[in-house]
Enzyme design. Structure first.
Site, short mmCIF file in Angstrom:
data_model
loop_
_atom_site.label_atom_id
_atom_site.label_comp_id
_atom_site.label_asym_id
_atom_site.label_seq_id
_atom_site.Cartn_x
_atom_site.Cartn_y
_atom_site.Cartn_z
N GLY A 182 0.81 -1.19 0.05
CA GLY A 182 -0.14 -0.09 -0.07
C GLY A 182 0.91 1.36 0.00
N ASP A 196 6.16 12.11 -7.71
CA ASP A 196 5.69 12.21 -6.10
C ASP A 196 6.41 13.19 -5.40
OD1 ASP A 196 3.67 11.32 -4.23
OD2 ASP A 196 5.66 10.67 -3.45
N LYS A 200 6.24 17.04 -3.45
CA LYS A 200 6.33 17.06 -2.18
C LYS A 200 7.24 18.13 -2.13
CE LYS A 200 5.13 12.27 -0.85
NZ LYS A 200 5.68 11.08 -0.97
N GLY A 297 2.29 4.23 3.74
CA GLY A 297 1.63 3.24 4.49
C GLY A 297 0.08 3.56 5.36
#
Ligand code: NDP
Ligand code: HSE
Length: 403
Positions: A182, A196, A200, A297
């Protein structure tokens, strides 16, 4: 009891429900009131799941319910998350999100709308998973002038790099593992190509400057070109390879970039492994500080979302100030950014060294027993533009990693 809703019952959204139910008493004590998930918006029905009774498919049901004060947006993607978030804020409902894609693209506008409607738009979970880096920069380090942010900002790629180096595992197999755990994005290209981490570092840079740093101006390189030999070369110069989001103010300008980098093996950031993230800040009073924890997670990320919910509940009827405004912050072209480069070159030093020295100036030769037909050179500090100009003169270059 404060009623809230969750948009998207996936990895993070289901974690939000679990965190709220597991830590009910703690959360109520800190929020000053109990928090209850009244609705969960999702496309699916979740037959047999205890949440089933609270699933709705029509967002309007939630938006029209005056009891709902806070929404956790954990759907991901730009649309319909953007439209739903805007509508919720315009209805005076605070929104807490883990959706960095949306924050990087429209965060400034959404924070402004929240301010205009006496509610808040918070996104602690959007950077560093469970690490409270946003609140640290916004609330704790307000007396500091930050001039360097250097972070392992993506759990999936750190998990892959750690396993490639430690176990010699194959890229595709580890990526699959990260997906099953996940950690990965719906389209994992966002992780492995660095997009990604780029979003950020854009978010952290926007906080740094107080203005909007458009993620599209940030040079971004992922980890797909890293091979097992690169780890051997890195080891030969006492380094580890990490995917680093960098945002720095130097005498040459204000830079941000995402790329694999060689970090000294004894540096704190080199010890950040597996799905963990580490963000190192440098500021003028505190000096260097490091923030470390699980970067992806279900429960760590959900905990950060719920932490934001608690902040919103404490501020119902008011607004938490925007972390940055809509003014565009233009960064310096990264051609002027100075660093070292480890360059792999096809051929042997006796034939190639002169050519490499002519192009790069002073170099350190690095040879490893695992590579019989190639070697590497570690350059001195040079700008990205100087490197590009030099590299054009050596067609034998196989690869390069920055240091
Ligand atoms: P998931 O895909 O596991 O969950 C998203 C959920 O939202 C799914 O159940 C999906 O349904 C549902 N959904 C999608 N579109 C709609 C819609 N239009 N209406 C209602 N429901 C919808 O993603 P994650 O939980 O992993 O990630 C969610 C967000 O959090 C993303 O922005 C991600 O980048 C971010 N994030 C994730 C972390 C992680 O570790 N996983 C960590 C930090 C941030 P369906 O599956 O049927 O499409
Ligand atoms: N896919 C992201 C990661 C999730 O691996 O870091 C956390 O933002």
């Amino acid at each position: 009891m404060v009623q809230i809703a969750v948009f998207g019952y996936g990895t993070v959204g289901s974690g939000v429900v679990e965190v709220i139910e597991t830590n009910q008493k703690e959360i109520a004590r800190k929020a000053g009131d109990g928090i209850h998930v009244k609705y969960v918006l999702d496309i699916r029905d979740f037959q047999g799941d205890p949440i089933q009774e609270r699933i709705v498919h029509d967002v309007e049901v939630i938006l029209a319910d005056p009891e709902i004060k806070v929404i956790c947006e954990t759907m991901g993607g730009i649309e319909p998350a953007y439209t739903f978030t805007k509508k919720a804020l315009m209805n005076g409902k605070s929104v807490c999100t883990s959706n960095k894609e949306l924050v990087a693209a429209h965060g400034a506008e959404l924070m402004r709308i929240a301010g205009e409607h006496q509610c808040s738009y918070l996104f602690e979970a959007s950077v560093g998973g469970g690490i409270p880096i946003i609140r640290t920069m916004n609330d704790a380090l307000t007396a500091e002038k930050i001039d360097r942010i250097e972070g392992i900002l993506n759990g999936t790629t750190n998990y892959i790099l750690t396993k490639m180096e430690r176990d010699g595992a194959a890229f595709d197999i580890i990526l699959k593992e990260a997906q099953e755990l996940g950690y990965a994005e719906r389209n994992p290209a966002a992780d492995i190509e660095g997009h990604d981490a780029c979003r950020k570092i854009a978010i952290l840079s926007s906080i740094l400057y107080g203005h909007n740093v458009d993620y599209r101006q940030i040079y971004t390189e992922g980890i797909t070109k890293i091979t097992p030999k690169d780890f051997v070369y890195a080891k030969a110069i006492d380094c580890k390879i990490k995917l680093i989001g960098l945002s720095v103010i130097t005498k040459e300008g204000e830079f941000a970039m995402v790329s694999p980098r060689l970090v000294p093996a004894d540096s704190p950031i080199a010890g950040v492994n597996d799905v963990f993230n580490g963000i190192q800040l440098h500021s003028n009073m505190l000096d260097t500080s490091l923030y470390y924890g699980r970067g992806a997670g279900k429960l760590p990320t959900a905990s950060a979302v719920v932490g934001d919910v608690v902040e919103c509940v404490k501020k119902i009827g008011g607004s938490i100030p925007a972390a940055w405004d809509e003014t565009e912050k233009k960064l310096t072209d990264n051609g002027a950014f100075r660093q070292q480069y480890l360059v792999r070159i096809k051929g042997m030093p006796d034939a190639m060294q002169q050519k490499a020295e002519a192009a790069f100036g002073g170099i350190q030769i690095v040879q490893i027993p695992e590579a019989a037909d190639e070697f590497a050179v570690l350059t001195g500090e040079m700008s990205e533009q100087e490197y590009r100009d030099a590299a054009e003169k050596i067609p034998e270059i196989i690869g390069m990693i920055r240091r």
